[in-house]
Design an enzyme around this catalytic site. Structure first.
Site, PDB file in Angstrom:
ATOM      1  N   GLU A  57      70.215   6.989   2.273  1.00 36.11           N
ATOM      2  CA  GLU A  57      70.020   8.274   1.687  1.00 36.11           C
ATOM      3  C   GLU A  57      68.532   8.344   1.218  1.00 36.11           C
ATOM      4  O   GLU A  57      67.780   9.394   1.836  1.00 36.11           O
ATOM      5  CB  GLU A  57      70.745   8.796   0.522  1.00 36.11           C
ATOM      6  CG  GLU A  57      72.413   8.633   0.702  1.00 36.11           C
ATOM      7  CD  GLU A  57      73.084   7.654   0.512  1.00 36.11           C
ATOM      8  OE1 GLU A  57      74.042   7.489  -0.149  1.00 36.11           O
ATOM      9  OE2 GLU A  57      72.436   6.486   0.521  1.00 36.11           O
ATOM     10  N   CYS A  92      71.505   6.786  -5.503  1.00 37.86           N
ATOM     11  CA  CYS A  92      71.430   7.974  -4.605  1.00 37.86           C
ATOM     12  C   CYS A  92      71.717   9.224  -4.526  1.00 37.86           C
ATOM     13  O   CYS A  92      71.062  10.255  -4.247  1.00 37.86           O
ATOM     14  CB  CYS A  92      71.982   7.397  -3.273  1.00 37.86           C
ATOM     15  SG  CYS A  92      71.165   5.846  -2.422  1.00 37.86           S
ATOM     16  N   THR A 173      92.554 -24.393  23.707  1.00 36.60           N
ATOM     17  CA  THR A 173      91.203 -24.420  23.514  1.00 36.60           C
ATOM     18  C   THR A 173      90.396 -25.285  23.955  1.00 36.60           C
ATOM     19  O   THR A 173      89.220 -25.462  23.675  1.00 36.60           O
ATOM     20  CB  THR A 173      91.078 -24.313  21.836  1.00 36.60           C
ATOM     21  OG1 THR A 173      91.573 -25.464  21.167  1.00 36.60           O
ATOM     22  CG2 THR A 173      91.962 -22.946  21.440  1.00 36.60           C
ATOM     23  N   ARG A 196      79.439 -12.969  15.034  1.00 39.87           N
ATOM     24  CA  ARG A 196      78.748 -13.723  14.008  1.00 39.87           C
ATOM     25  C   ARG A 196      77.861 -12.882  13.218  1.00 39.87           C
ATOM     26  O   ARG A 196      77.810 -13.347  11.969  1.00 39.87           O
ATOM     27  CB  ARG A 196      78.180 -14.951  14.752  1.00 39.87           C
ATOM     28  CG  ARG A 196      78.890 -15.803  15.119  1.00 39.87           C
ATOM     29  CD  ARG A 196      77.912 -17.276  15.915  1.00 39.87           C
ATOM     30  NE  ARG A 196      78.799 -18.133  16.487  1.00 39.87           N
ATOM     31  CZ  ARG A 196      78.300 -19.415  17.124  1.00 39.87           C
ATOM     32  NH1 ARG A 196      76.823 -19.426  17.192  1.00 39.87           N
ATOM     33  NH2 ARG A 196      78.990 -20.251  17.604  1.00 39.87           N
ATOM     34  N   ARG A 219      72.076 -16.380  17.649  1.00 39.94           N
ATOM     35  CA  ARG A 219      70.789 -16.717  18.466  1.00 39.94           C
ATOM     36  C   ARG A 219      70.830 -15.747  19.883  1.00 39.94           C
ATOM     37  O   ARG A 219      69.689 -15.848  20.469  1.00 39.94           O
ATOM     38  CB  ARG A 219      70.549 -18.229  18.720  1.00 39.94           C
ATOM     39  CG  ARG A 219      71.636 -18.893  19.445  1.00 39.94           C
ATOM     40  CD  ARG A 219      71.235 -20.366  19.645  1.00 39.94           C
ATOM     41  NE  ARG A 219      72.426 -21.220  20.199  1.00 39.94           N
ATOM     42  CZ  ARG A 219      73.466 -21.448  19.527  1.00 39.94           C
ATOM     43  NH1 ARG A 219      73.656 -21.344  18.350  1.00 39.94           N
ATOM     44  NH2 ARG A 219      74.498 -22.100  20.219  1.00 39.94           N
ATOM     45  N   LEU A 308      91.915 -26.794  10.721  1.00 39.49           N
ATOM     46  CA  LEU A 308      91.453 -25.762   9.732  1.00 39.49           C
ATOM     47  C   LEU A 308      92.159 -24.517  10.233  1.00 39.49           C
ATOM     48  O   LEU A 308      92.372 -23.811   9.199  1.00 39.49           O
ATOM     49  CB  LEU A 308      89.987 -25.447   9.689  1.00 39.49           C
ATOM     50  CG  LEU A 308      89.386 -24.732   8.903  1.00 39.49           C
ATOM     51  CD1 LEU A 308      89.913 -24.744   7.249  1.00 39.49           C
ATOM     52  CD2 LEU A 308      87.799 -24.594   8.796  1.00 39.49           C
TER      53      LEU A 308
END
Length: 377
Positions: A57, A92, A173, A196, A219, A308
């Site tokens: 705003e 705002c 994988t 990411r 990147r 994990l």
């Protein structure tokens, strides 16, 4: 509520502006704002800048002031309820009142306790008409989705966890020897960096750090802010020369135990080492997510190995799957996740597909937990 076709067009534009805050505004929500003068002519627009910088705003109001546009009697379309408290920046809602606007259209409310309806109340108290889009409207759902991590952190006390995997048609994988570069194509790898960029933190495990030596930064696409890189490392084995420790950005090592000498060496290498161990000598993943929430992490992007991944899934800590599926069969190899054996299909972890999109030669699939409505919490 009085929302017409013109409102929908301008709120759609405001949502596109909010997307410009990705990789910029964290930990603040991503917000877009469009303002028209009293005669309906578009006057200004903006999106939330870096933390401590102006909100959407304020950016739009400054743009209008620079162009010497009179906003009295005009309308603003904002993707999130205007803030009503003094934080790093002024409220705002007060700025919109001072501009003399007659109407404000809001896509969704702000769950932050110091806002949570107060912003809209103050606008109405100043005589401004406030129209809030219905919660089940696709515009409101889109406004929540772009800030799914912010809503998760404020409403549930933990970040939104998105688990990314790249796999073959037969669910591998990596090969049995651990080789995984590259199962998917270049377009999919670039697309991963866009996800990411959305994240406040990127989480991996020590196995991935030791075997793949990843950097886990953003990147391949431009970003103003690098996510925090987080390693679940129960015995504190992260090597001092691990690429994940290098800049840009910061690396956090979550450990349960380890050599005090090595912990100090990691800290000397500018790593942030924290202890959050469970009784079994492993990192307490619930505690780690709580720690990340306390550090204002909104979205956590997971790129890890089967151990994990399995622990997060078994603990009910994964909100969303982001799967890149390559059109190839690999035979024996490594699985997506280490999960306990089950004897009936009904005992499986069931997700609901919400997206299937071609990315180069691969498919990008997204799935949410069934109790997590599509495009919303």
């Amino acid at each position: 509520m009085n929302i017409d076709a013109a409102d929908r067009v301008r709120m759609t534009r405001a949502l596109a502006l909010a997307a410009e805050s990705i990789g910029l505004s964290d930990p603040n929500p991503r917000v877009g704002c469009v303002i028209a003068a009293a005669n309906g002519t578009m006057a200004a627009e903006g999106f939330t800048q870096h933390a401590g910088g102006p909100h959407a705003e304020a950016v739009a109001l400054a743009q209008a002031a620079s162009a010497r546009v009179d906003l009295r009697g005009g309308t603003a379309w904002v993707t999130l309820e205007p803030c009503a408290h003094q934080g790093r920046t002024p409220p705002c809602c007060d700025a919109l009142v001072a501009a003399g606007l007659a109407r404000v259209v809001v896509a969704t409310g702000d769950p932050f306790p110091r806002v949570a309806g107060v912003g809209m109340h103050r606008l109405r108290a100043a005589g401004i008409v406030v129209d809030k889009i219905a919660a089940d409207d696709e515009l409101a759902l889109a406004a929540r989705e772009i800030n799914v991590g912010f809503f998760s952190r404020i409403e549930r006390g933990r970040p939104w966890v998105r688990l990314k995997v790249a796999m073959s048609l037969d669910g591998r994988t990596a090969l049995e020897n651990g080789v995984s570069q590259w199962i998917t194509g270049e377009e999919a790898r670039i697309d991963t960096h866009r996800w990411r960029k959305r994240a406040s933190a990127i989480l991996t495990g020590i196995g991935t750090v030791l075997h793949d030596r990843p950097r886990l930064d953003v990147r391949h696409v431009p970003t103003a802010v690098q996510p925090l890189r987080v390693v679940a490392d129960s015995r504190c084995r992260t090597p001092l020369d691990a690429p994940i420790l290098a800049g840009p950005g910061t690396c956090l090592i979550a450990t349960a135990c380890g050599s005090k000498k090595h912990i100090q060496a990691l800290r000397s290498a500018h790593a942030d080492v924290v202890e959050c161990g469970a009784t079994d000598g492993r990192v307490d993943l619930n505690a780690l997510l709580g720690l990340l929430a306390a550090r204002e992490a909104n979205e956590v992007h997971v790129e890890a190995g089967s151990a994990l991944n399995g622990a997060l899934l078994a603990g009910g800590l994964v909100d969303e799957l982001l799967v890149y599926l390559a059109p190839r069969l690999l035979g024996p190899g490594r699985n997506v996740a280490e999960l306990r054996r089950i004897d009936t299909l009904s005992d499986g972890l069931n997700f609901a597909w919400t997206e299937c999109k071609s990315v180069g030669d691969d498919l990008r699939l997204r799935a949410f937990l069934p109790q997590t409505p599509k495009r919303a919490l």
